[in-house]
Design an enzyme around this catalytic site. Structure first.
Site, short mmCIF file in Angstrom:
data_model
loop_
_atom_site.label_atom_id
_atom_site.label_comp_id
_atom_site.label_asym_id
_atom_site.label_seq_id
_atom_site.Cartn_x
_atom_site.Cartn_y
_atom_site.Cartn_z
N ASP A 11 0.85 -1.19 0.00
CA ASP A 11 0.00 0.00 0.00
C ASP A 11 0.89 1.24 0.00
O ASP A 11 1.60 1.50 0.97
CB ASP A 11 -0.87 -0.04 1.27
CG ASP A 11 -1.76 1.17 1.41
OD1 ASP A 11 -2.59 1.18 2.33
OD2 ASP A 11 -1.63 2.12 0.60
N ILE A 12 0.85 1.99 -1.07
CA ILE A 12 1.74 3.16 -1.23
C ILE A 12 1.53 4.19 -0.12
O ILE A 12 2.45 4.95 0.22
CB ILE A 12 1.54 3.78 -2.63
CG1 ILE A 12 2.74 4.66 -3.02
CG2 ILE A 12 0.23 4.57 -2.73
CD1 ILE A 12 2.76 5.07 -4.48
N ASN A 25 -7.21 12.21 -11.19
CA ASN A 25 -7.92 12.60 -12.41
C ASN A 25 -7.79 14.12 -12.55
O ASN A 25 -7.28 14.79 -11.65
CB ASN A 25 -9.41 12.18 -12.36
CG ASN A 25 -10.12 12.78 -11.17
OD1 ASN A 25 -10.21 14.01 -11.06
ND2 ASN A 25 -10.57 11.95 -10.27
N GLY A 33 -9.69 3.91 -6.21
CA GLY A 33 -8.33 3.36 -6.36
C GLY A 33 -7.30 4.00 -5.45
O GLY A 33 -7.56 4.32 -4.29
N VAL A 34 -6.12 4.19 -6.00
CA VAL A 34 -5.03 4.74 -5.17
C VAL A 34 -5.33 6.20 -4.79
O VAL A 34 -4.97 6.65 -3.70
CB VAL A 34 -3.67 4.60 -5.90
CG1 VAL A 34 -3.54 5.53 -7.08
CG2 VAL A 34 -2.51 4.78 -4.93
N ASP A 35 -6.05 6.91 -5.65
CA ASP A 35 -6.44 8.30 -5.36
C ASP A 35 -7.27 8.33 -4.06
O ASP A 35 -7.02 9.12 -3.15
CB ASP A 35 -7.26 8.82 -6.55
CG ASP A 35 -7.42 10.32 -6.57
OD1 ASP A 35 -8.14 10.81 -7.46
OD2 ASP A 35 -6.85 11.00 -5.70
N GLY A 120 -5.27 0.80 -13.52
CA GLY A 120 -6.50 0.36 -12.84
C GLY A 120 -7.71 0.81 -13.64
O GLY A 120 -7.95 0.35 -14.76
N VAL A 121 -8.45 1.73 -13.07
CA VAL A 121 -9.67 2.27 -13.71
C VAL A 121 -9.39 2.72 -15.15
O VAL A 121 -10.22 2.53 -16.03
CB VAL A 121 -10.19 3.46 -12.87
CG1 VAL A 121 -11.19 4.30 -13.61
CG2 VAL A 121 -10.73 2.98 -11.54
N TYR A 122 -8.20 3.25 -15.39
CA TYR A 122 -7.94 3.81 -16.72
C TYR A 122 -7.54 2.75 -17.75
O TYR A 122 -7.33 3.06 -18.92
CB TYR A 122 -6.89 4.93 -16.64
CG TYR A 122 -7.45 6.26 -16.14
CD1 TYR A 122 -8.79 6.39 -15.77
CD2 TYR A 122 -6.64 7.38 -16.03
CE1 TYR A 122 -9.29 7.60 -15.31
CE2 TYR A 122 -7.15 8.61 -15.58
CZ TYR A 122 -8.48 8.70 -15.23
OH TYR A 122 -8.99 9.90 -14.78
N1 APR Z 1 -1.23 1.42 -3.12
C1 APR Z 1 -0.59 1.13 -4.28
N2 APR Z 1 -1.22 0.88 -5.43
C2 APR Z 1 -2.57 0.92 -5.42
C3 APR Z 1 -3.32 1.22 -4.25
C4 APR Z 1 -2.59 1.47 -3.07
N3 APR Z 1 -3.19 1.76 -1.91
N4 APR Z 1 -4.65 1.19 -4.58
C5 APR Z 1 -4.72 0.87 -5.88
N5 APR Z 1 -3.48 0.70 -6.39
C6 APR Z 1 -3.10 0.34 -7.75
C7 APR Z 1 -4.12 -0.37 -8.61
O1 APR Z 1 -4.15 -1.76 -8.31
C8 APR Z 1 -3.58 -0.08 -10.00
O2 APR Z 1 -2.59 -1.04 -10.35
O3 APR Z 1 -2.84 1.55 -8.45
C9 APR Z 1 -2.90 1.29 -9.85
C10 APR Z 1 -3.65 2.44 -10.50
O4 APR Z 1 -5.04 2.18 -10.46
P1 APR Z 1 -6.11 3.35 -10.16
O5 APR Z 1 -5.99 3.78 -8.76
O6 APR Z 1 -7.43 2.84 -10.63
O7 APR Z 1 -5.63 4.57 -11.08
P2 APR Z 1 -5.78 4.80 -12.65
O8 APR Z 1 -5.91 3.51 -13.40
O9 APR Z 1 -4.67 5.71 -13.01
O10 APR Z 1 -7.18 5.56 -12.77
C11 APR Z 1 -7.27 6.85 -12.25
O11 APR Z 1 -9.16 6.33 -10.93
O12 APR Z 1 -9.35 6.55 -8.69
C12 APR Z 1 -9.64 7.15 -9.87
O13 APR Z 1 -9.58 9.49 -9.35
C13 APR Z 1 -8.91 8.45 -10.04
O14 APR Z 1 -10.17 9.06 -11.95
C14 APR Z 1 -8.93 8.59 -11.53
C15 APR Z 1 -8.71 7.16 -12.00
#
Ligand code: APR
Length: 170
Positions: A11-12, A25, A33-35, A120-122
């Site tokens: 967990d970052i 975003n 997600g990580v945000d 992740g989401v993207y």
């Molecule tokens: N620590 C480390 N990595 C994490 C954590 C965490 N706590 N939570 C999620 N991840 C990983 C996910 O498993 C994925 O591999 O971070 C990576 C990025 O995934 P997302 O968080 O979905 O980010 P992204 O794909 O860039 O999409 C961004 O998602 O949360 C929304 O506001 C954000 O709209 C934006 C979009």
């Protein structure tokens, strides 16, 4: 000479580095997600601070304090949404890493941790994203001797393996 680039799983939000990178975003007003994890761990002051920033275009980055996080700073970057690969996504993803490294250099940061931006989401394909991440980290480290440690943080073991493969061949 130990490698300054390392892949870790976890967990970052728990990392006590100079800055963790947030996969945000364009609004910079939080998300899932990580945000979501970073905003939850940093506390409400982070969102209040982000409200003053006026958002962030895809491929660019902005730095904030880390507030309640163990990390000193958060560098918020906005990765591309994967749309098949012919809409400039690779260049935009590379630009995210470069923008984060530019801020790290400008602020004299010595340690930096990235999540897998856009994976992740993207929906960015993990292997392609990992190759871009590893390549940009290698060139940033070569150009910034003050940067002592860069962590690529995987949230699961499969991603960690993908990142390790990419860093070995970068
Ligand atoms: N620590 C480390 N990595 C994490 C954590 C965490 N706590 N939570 C999620 N991840 C990983 C996910 O498993 C994925 O591999 O971070 C990576 C990025 O995934 P997302 O968080 O979905 O980010 P992204 O794909 O860039 O999409 C961004 O998602 O949360 C929304 O506001 C954000 O709209 C934006 C979009």
């Amino acid at each position: 000479m130990p490698d300054r680039l390392e892949v870790v799983t976890g967990d970052i939000t728990r990392l006590a580095v100079d800055a963790i990178v947030n996969a945000a975003n364009e609004s910079l007003l939080g998300g899932g997600g990580v945000d979501g994890a970073i905003h939850r761990a940093a506390g409400p002051e982070l969102l209040a601070y982000c409200r003053t920033l006026g958002g962030c275009p895809t491929g660019e980055a902005k730095i904030t304090p880390g507030f309640r996080l163990p990390a000193e700073h958060v560098i918020h970057t906005v990765g591309p949404v994967w749309r098949g690969g012919s809409q400039g996504e690779p260049g935009q993803l590379a630009s995210c890493y470069r923008a984060c490294f530019r801020l790290a250099k400008a602020h004299g940061l010595r340690s930096l941790a990235f999540p897998a931006i856009s994976c992740g989401v993207y929906g960015y394909p993990r292997e392609a994203a990992a190759r871009i991440a590893a390549g940009e980290c290698r060139s940033a480290l070569a150009g910034n001797p003050g940067l002592e440690r860069v962590l690529l943080v995987a949230f699961d073991e499969a991603m960690a393996e993908t990142l390790r493969t990419a860093t070995r061949s970068a």
